[in-house]
Scaffold this motif. Structure first.
Motif, mmCIF file in Angstrom:
data_model
loop_
_atom_site.group_PDB
_atom_site.id
_atom_site.type_symbol
_atom_site.label_atom_id
_atom_site.label_comp_id
_atom_site.label_asym_id
_atom_site.label_seq_id
_atom_site.Cartn_x
_atom_site.Cartn_y
_atom_site.Cartn_z
ATOM 1 N N THR A 221 0.717 -1.136 0.046
ATOM 2 C CA THR A 221 0.103 -0.119 0.077
ATOM 3 C C THR A 221 0.905 0.970 -0.266
ATOM 4 O O THR A 221 1.963 1.415 0.629
ATOM 5 N N ALA A 222 0.330 2.229 -0.689
ATOM 6 C CA ALA A 222 1.141 3.547 -0.553
ATOM 7 C C ALA A 222 0.823 4.413 0.472
ATOM 8 O O ALA A 222 -0.264 5.247 0.439
ATOM 9 N N ASN A 223 1.410 4.046 1.803
ATOM 10 C CA ASN A 223 1.123 4.569 2.964
ATOM 11 C C ASN A 223 2.331 4.674 3.817
ATOM 12 O O ASN A 223 2.832 3.534 4.174
ATOM 13 N N LEU A 228 6.373 0.353 5.352
ATOM 14 C CA LEU A 228 6.589 -0.392 4.168
ATOM 15 C C LEU A 228 6.723 0.353 3.028
ATOM 16 O O LEU A 228 5.890 1.189 2.799
ATOM 17 N N VAL A 229 7.686 0.031 2.101
ATOM 18 C CA VAL A 229 7.719 0.326 0.853
ATOM 19 C C VAL A 229 7.823 -0.691 -0.255
ATOM 20 O O VAL A 229 8.212 -1.823 0.020
ATOM 21 N N GLY A 247 5.737 7.340 0.668
ATOM 22 C CA GLY A 247 4.595 6.407 0.548
ATOM 23 C C GLY A 247 3.572 7.023 -0.614
ATOM 24 O O GLY A 247 2.391 6.648 -0.718
ATOM 25 N N ARG A 248 4.008 7.841 -1.503
ATOM 26 C CA ARG A 248 3.297 8.059 -2.759
ATOM 27 C C ARG A 248 3.423 7.066 -3.550
ATOM 28 O O ARG A 248 3.956 6.279 -3.729
ATOM 29 N N PRO A 249 2.332 7.036 -4.480
ATOM 30 C CA PRO A 249 2.059 5.845 -5.534
ATOM 31 C C PRO A 249 3.333 5.995 -6.623
ATOM 32 O O PRO A 249 3.637 7.122 -6.809
ATOM 33 N N ALA A 250 3.937 4.875 -6.571
ATOM 34 C CA ALA A 250 4.968 4.885 -7.639
ATOM 35 C C ALA A 250 5.243 3.327 -8.130
ATOM 36 O O ALA A 250 4.717 2.549 -7.268
ATOM 37 N N ILE A 251 6.267 3.272 -8.808
ATOM 38 C CA ILE A 251 6.762 1.721 -9.159
ATOM 39 C C ILE A 251 8.288 1.681 -8.827
ATOM 40 O O ILE A 251 9.119 2.769 -8.741
#
Length: 278
Positions: A221-223, A228-229, A247-251
Protein backbone atom coordinates in the motif's frame (compact mmCIF):
# COMPACT_ATOMS: atom_id res chain seq x y z
CA UNK A 1 20.10 -20.20 -17.89
CA UNK A 2 22.95 -17.94 -19.05
CA UNK A 3 23.96 -15.37 -16.48
CA UNK A 4 23.40 -12.49 -18.88
CA UNK A 5 19.74 -13.40 -19.43
CA UNK A 6 17.69 -10.83 -17.53
CA UNK A 7 14.07 -9.80 -17.19
CA UNK A 8 13.08 -6.26 -16.27
CA UNK A 9 10.01 -5.99 -14.08
CA UNK A 10 8.27 -3.38 -11.96
CA UNK A 11 6.64 -3.54 -8.54
CA UNK A 12 4.09 -0.92 -7.49
CA UNK A 13 2.91 0.74 -4.32
CA UNK A 14 -0.54 2.19 -4.85
CA UNK A 15 -3.46 3.76 -3.02
CA UNK A 16 -5.76 1.25 -1.36
CA UNK A 17 -9.44 2.04 -0.79
CA UNK A 18 -11.63 -0.09 1.46
CA UNK A 19 -15.19 0.46 0.23
CA UNK A 20 -16.30 -1.72 -2.71
CA UNK A 21 -19.73 -0.09 -2.62
CA UNK A 22 -18.25 3.27 -3.69
CA UNK A 23 -18.02 3.40 -7.48
CA UNK A 24 -16.06 6.67 -7.44
CA UNK A 25 -13.28 5.17 -5.32
CA UNK A 26 -13.19 2.04 -7.45
CA UNK A 27 -12.75 4.21 -10.56
CA UNK A 28 -9.98 6.20 -8.86
CA UNK A 29 -8.11 3.00 -8.01
CA UNK A 30 -8.46 1.69 -11.54
CA UNK A 31 -7.18 4.95 -13.00
CA UNK A 32 -4.16 4.91 -10.69
CA UNK A 33 -3.34 1.29 -11.56
CA UNK A 34 -3.47 2.05 -15.26
CA UNK A 35 -1.25 5.10 -14.81
CA UNK A 36 1.36 2.98 -13.04
CA UNK A 37 1.08 0.34 -15.78
CA UNK A 38 1.96 3.02 -18.33
CA UNK A 39 4.94 4.10 -16.24
CA UNK A 40 6.16 0.51 -16.06
CA UNK A 41 5.77 0.02 -19.80
CA UNK A 42 7.66 3.26 -20.48
CA UNK A 43 10.45 1.97 -18.22
CA UNK A 44 10.72 -1.14 -20.40
CA UNK A 45 9.31 -3.59 -17.86
CA UNK A 46 8.01 -6.91 -19.15
CA UNK A 47 5.84 -7.34 -16.04
CA UNK A 48 4.26 -5.06 -13.45
CA UNK A 49 3.11 -6.35 -10.06
CA UNK A 50 0.47 -4.69 -7.84
CA UNK A 51 -0.50 -4.89 -4.19
CA UNK A 52 -3.39 -6.70 -2.56
CA UNK A 53 -6.35 -4.35 -2.71
CA UNK A 54 -5.05 -2.42 -5.71
CA UNK A 55 -8.62 -2.08 -7.02
CA UNK A 56 -10.23 -2.42 -3.58
CA UNK A 57 -9.38 -3.92 -0.18
CA UNK A 58 -12.87 -4.45 1.28
CA UNK A 59 -13.17 -3.44 4.93
CA UNK A 60 -14.68 -5.96 7.32
CA UNK A 61 -16.77 -3.12 8.78
CA UNK A 62 -18.05 -1.86 5.43
CA UNK A 63 -19.01 -5.38 4.37
CA UNK A 64 -20.43 -6.62 7.68
CA UNK A 65 -24.12 -7.44 7.54
CA UNK A 66 -24.26 -6.31 11.20
CA UNK A 67 -21.92 -3.35 10.92
CA UNK A 68 -20.25 -1.10 10.87
CA UNK A 69 -20.09 -1.29 14.67
CA UNK A 70 -20.32 -5.09 14.86
CA UNK A 71 -18.35 -7.52 12.71
CA UNK A 72 -20.41 -10.29 11.18
CA UNK A 73 -20.84 -12.19 7.91
CA UNK A 74 -20.00 -10.03 4.92
CA UNK A 75 -22.91 -8.96 2.75
CA UNK A 76 -21.29 -9.14 -0.67
CA UNK A 77 -24.47 -8.02 -2.41
CA UNK A 78 -23.45 -4.51 -1.33
CA UNK A 79 -20.32 -4.54 -3.51
CA UNK A 80 -20.52 -2.81 -6.88
CA UNK A 81 -19.56 -5.91 -8.83
CA UNK A 82 -20.26 -4.30 -12.20
CA UNK A 83 -17.75 -1.50 -11.60
CA UNK A 84 -15.21 -3.90 -10.08
CA UNK A 85 -15.40 -6.09 -13.18
CA UNK A 86 -15.28 -3.12 -15.54
CA UNK A 87 -12.11 -1.82 -13.88
CA UNK A 88 -10.51 -5.25 -14.12
CA UNK A 89 -11.55 -5.48 -17.78
CA UNK A 90 -10.00 -2.09 -18.52
CA UNK A 91 -6.75 -3.15 -16.84
CA UNK A 92 -6.74 -6.39 -18.83
CA UNK A 93 -7.24 -4.56 -22.13
CA UNK A 94 -4.52 -2.04 -21.32
CA UNK A 95 -2.06 -4.86 -20.59
CA UNK A 96 -2.60 -6.06 -24.14
CA UNK A 97 -2.33 -2.58 -25.59
CA UNK A 98 0.92 -1.88 -23.72
CA UNK A 99 2.29 -5.38 -24.22
CA UNK A 100 3.07 -5.79 -20.51
CA UNK A 101 2.30 -8.70 -18.20
CA UNK A 102 0.31 -7.55 -15.19
CA UNK A 103 -0.33 -9.17 -11.82
CA UNK A 104 -3.41 -7.43 -10.41
CA UNK A 105 -5.14 -8.53 -7.19
CA UNK A 106 -8.92 -8.26 -6.94
CA UNK A 107 -11.91 -9.93 -5.32
CA UNK A 108 -13.02 -12.95 -7.35
CA UNK A 109 -16.76 -13.55 -7.22
CA UNK A 110 -18.08 -17.10 -6.75
CA UNK A 111 -21.66 -18.07 -7.63
CA UNK A 112 -22.57 -20.00 -4.48
CA UNK A 113 -19.97 -19.06 -1.89
CA UNK A 114 -18.03 -16.17 -0.45
CA UNK A 115 -15.55 -14.72 -2.96
CA UNK A 116 -11.83 -15.39 -3.12
CA UNK A 117 -9.22 -12.76 -2.31
CA UNK A 118 -7.27 -13.25 -5.51
CA UNK A 119 -4.49 -12.11 -7.82
CA UNK A 120 -4.98 -12.33 -11.58
CA UNK A 121 -2.13 -12.87 -14.00
CA UNK A 122 -2.76 -11.00 -17.25
CA UNK A 123 -0.51 -11.70 -20.24
CA UNK A 124 0.93 -9.15 -22.63
CA UNK A 125 -1.83 -10.23 -25.02
CA UNK A 126 -4.50 -8.93 -22.64
CA UNK A 127 -5.66 -12.35 -21.46
CA UNK A 128 -6.11 -13.65 -17.92
CA UNK A 129 -3.88 -16.74 -17.88
CA UNK A 130 -3.84 -17.63 -14.16
CA UNK A 131 -5.40 -16.74 -10.82
CA UNK A 132 -4.07 -17.26 -7.33
CA UNK A 133 -6.48 -17.39 -4.38
CA UNK A 134 -5.30 -16.25 -0.94
CA UNK A 135 -4.66 -19.28 1.29
CA UNK A 136 -3.46 -17.89 4.65
CA UNK A 137 -6.54 -15.82 5.41
CA UNK A 138 -6.73 -13.93 8.69
CA UNK A 139 -9.25 -15.10 11.29
CA UNK A 140 -11.66 -12.34 10.29
CA UNK A 141 -11.29 -13.03 6.59
CA UNK A 142 -11.81 -16.77 6.83
CA UNK A 143 -14.66 -16.48 9.38
CA UNK A 144 -16.67 -13.69 7.83
CA UNK A 145 -15.40 -12.65 4.41
CA UNK A 146 -13.71 -15.03 1.99
CA UNK A 147 -13.39 -18.56 0.70
CA UNK A 148 -9.73 -19.65 1.08
CA UNK A 149 -7.65 -20.86 -1.81
CA UNK A 150 -6.13 -24.33 -1.79
CA UNK A 151 -3.08 -24.46 -4.04
CA UNK A 152 0.07 -22.65 -5.17
CA UNK A 153 0.06 -21.05 -8.61
CA UNK A 154 2.99 -20.52 -10.96
CA UNK A 155 3.41 -19.02 -14.40
CA UNK A 156 6.32 -18.64 -16.78
CA UNK A 157 7.60 -15.59 -18.63
CA UNK A 158 10.72 -15.39 -20.81
CA UNK A 159 12.18 -18.54 -19.25
CA UNK A 160 11.55 -17.51 -15.64
CA UNK A 161 9.05 -19.17 -13.32
CA UNK A 162 7.04 -16.99 -10.93
CA UNK A 163 4.97 -17.90 -7.89
CA UNK A 164 2.23 -15.83 -6.26
CA UNK A 165 1.42 -14.97 -2.65
CA UNK A 166 -1.04 -12.61 -0.96
CA UNK A 167 -1.24 -10.99 2.45
CA UNK A 168 -0.49 -13.26 5.40
CA UNK A 169 1.03 -15.89 3.10
CA UNK A 170 4.22 -13.94 3.84
CA UNK A 171 4.15 -15.31 7.41
CA UNK A 172 4.20 -18.98 6.39
CA UNK A 173 7.64 -20.29 5.35
CA UNK A 174 6.14 -23.57 4.13
CA UNK A 175 4.44 -21.77 1.24
CA UNK A 176 7.79 -20.56 -0.02
CA UNK A 177 9.42 -23.93 0.55
CA UNK A 178 6.64 -25.32 -1.63
CA UNK A 179 7.45 -22.79 -4.34
CA UNK A 180 11.14 -23.69 -4.01
CA UNK A 181 10.28 -27.32 -4.72
CA UNK A 182 8.30 -26.15 -7.77
CA UNK A 183 11.43 -24.48 -9.16
CA UNK A 184 10.22 -20.90 -8.83
CA UNK A 185 12.74 -18.15 -9.56
CA UNK A 186 10.72 -15.32 -7.99
CA UNK A 187 7.65 -14.97 -5.79
CA UNK A 188 5.38 -11.96 -6.25
CA UNK A 189 3.95 -11.04 -2.84
CA UNK A 190 0.98 -8.64 -2.73
CA UNK A 191 0.47 -7.22 0.76
CA UNK A 192 -2.07 -4.58 1.79
CA UNK A 193 -1.25 -2.61 4.92
CA UNK A 194 -3.73 0.11 5.82
CA UNK A 195 -3.33 0.39 9.60
CA UNK A 196 -0.28 0.55 11.86
CA UNK A 197 3.42 -0.17 11.26
CA UNK A 198 4.30 -3.37 9.42
CA UNK A 199 8.07 -3.12 8.92
CA UNK A 200 8.47 -6.77 9.87
CA UNK A 201 6.91 -7.79 6.55
CA UNK A 202 9.85 -6.25 4.71
CA UNK A 203 12.28 -8.03 7.03
CA UNK A 204 10.53 -11.34 6.39
CA UNK A 205 10.63 -10.74 2.64
CA UNK A 206 14.43 -10.42 2.78
CA UNK A 207 14.80 -13.49 4.99
CA UNK A 208 12.51 -15.54 2.80
CA UNK A 209 14.45 -14.59 -0.31
CA UNK A 210 17.75 -15.58 1.29
CA UNK A 211 16.40 -18.84 2.72
CA UNK A 212 15.09 -19.94 -0.67
CA UNK A 213 17.64 -18.21 -2.94
CA UNK A 214 14.80 -16.66 -4.90
CA UNK A 215 13.77 -13.16 -5.84
CA UNK A 216 10.93 -11.60 -3.86
CA UNK A 217 8.81 -8.76 -5.23
CA UNK A 218 6.83 -7.05 -2.46
CA UNK A 219 3.94 -4.86 -3.65
CA UNK A 220 2.38 -2.82 -0.84
CA UNK A 221 0.00 0.00 0.00
CA UNK A 222 1.14 3.55 -0.71
CA UNK A 223 1.13 4.66 2.93
CA UNK A 224 4.20 6.04 4.68
CA UNK A 225 2.73 5.31 8.13
CA UNK A 226 3.06 1.54 7.66
CA UNK A 227 6.85 1.64 7.39
CA UNK A 228 6.63 -0.48 4.24
CA UNK A 229 7.62 0.42 0.71
CA UNK A 230 7.33 -1.65 -2.44
CA UNK A 231 10.56 -3.28 -3.45
CA UNK A 232 12.49 -6.20 -4.87
CA UNK A 233 15.01 -8.38 -3.04
CA UNK A 234 17.61 -10.51 -4.77
CA UNK A 235 18.24 -14.18 -3.81
CA UNK A 236 20.74 -13.03 -1.17
CA UNK A 237 18.00 -11.14 0.67
CA UNK A 238 19.22 -7.68 -0.34
CA UNK A 239 16.96 -4.88 -1.56
CA UNK A 240 17.93 -4.03 -5.13
CA UNK A 241 15.06 -1.64 -5.87
CA UNK A 242 12.57 0.21 -3.68
CA UNK A 243 9.80 2.74 -4.26
CA UNK A 244 9.88 6.16 -2.51
CA UNK A 245 9.68 6.06 1.28
CA UNK A 246 7.28 9.00 1.40
CA UNK A 247 4.44 6.61 0.55
CA UNK A 248 3.34 8.18 -2.71
CA UNK A 249 2.05 5.91 -5.51
CA UNK A 250 5.03 4.79 -7.56
CA UNK A 251 6.89 1.88 -9.11
CA UNK A 252 10.33 0.41 -8.57
CA UNK A 253 12.10 -1.35 -11.43
CA UNK A 254 14.55 -4.24 -11.12
CA UNK A 255 16.46 -6.59 -13.42
CA UNK A 256 15.84 -10.22 -12.55
CA UNK A 257 18.75 -12.51 -13.34
CA UNK A 258 19.87 -16.01 -12.38
CA UNK A 259 23.43 -17.10 -11.71
CA UNK A 260 25.43 -20.11 -10.55
CA UNK A 261 25.07 -19.10 -6.89
CA UNK A 262 21.29 -19.46 -7.15
CA UNK A 263 21.65 -22.95 -8.61
CA UNK A 264 24.06 -23.97 -5.85
CA UNK A 265 21.51 -23.03 -3.18
CA UNK A 266 18.72 -24.93 -4.89
CA UNK A 267 20.86 -28.01 -5.46
CA UNK A 268 22.01 -28.04 -1.85
CA UNK A 269 18.46 -27.86 -0.49
CA UNK A 270 17.19 -30.54 -2.84
CA UNK A 271 19.98 -32.98 -1.92
CA UNK A 272 19.67 -32.25 1.79
CA UNK A 273 15.91 -32.78 1.76
CA UNK A 274 16.35 -36.07 -0.05
CA UNK A 275 18.93 -37.18 2.51
CA UNK A 276 16.79 -36.15 5.48
CA UNK A 277 13.66 -37.85 4.15
CA UNK A 278 15.40 -41.09 3.15
Amino acid sequence: MPEETTLRFAVAQSTVHEDPTNATLLRESGDEVRGLMRQAATAGARLVHFTEGAICFPSKRVMSSLGPDEIGPSDWTKADWAVLQDELDQITRLAGQLGIWTVIPSVHQLPDARPHNSAYVVSDKGQVVARYDDRALSTTKVTWMYTPGTAPVTFELDGYRFGLAIGLDMLFPEFFTEYDRLGVDAVLVSYASTHGPNRHIGVQACGTAANNTCWISLAVTANSQTGLVAGVTNPRGEWVAQAPEDGRPAIAVAELRLDDWTDVGRTFRRRTRERISS
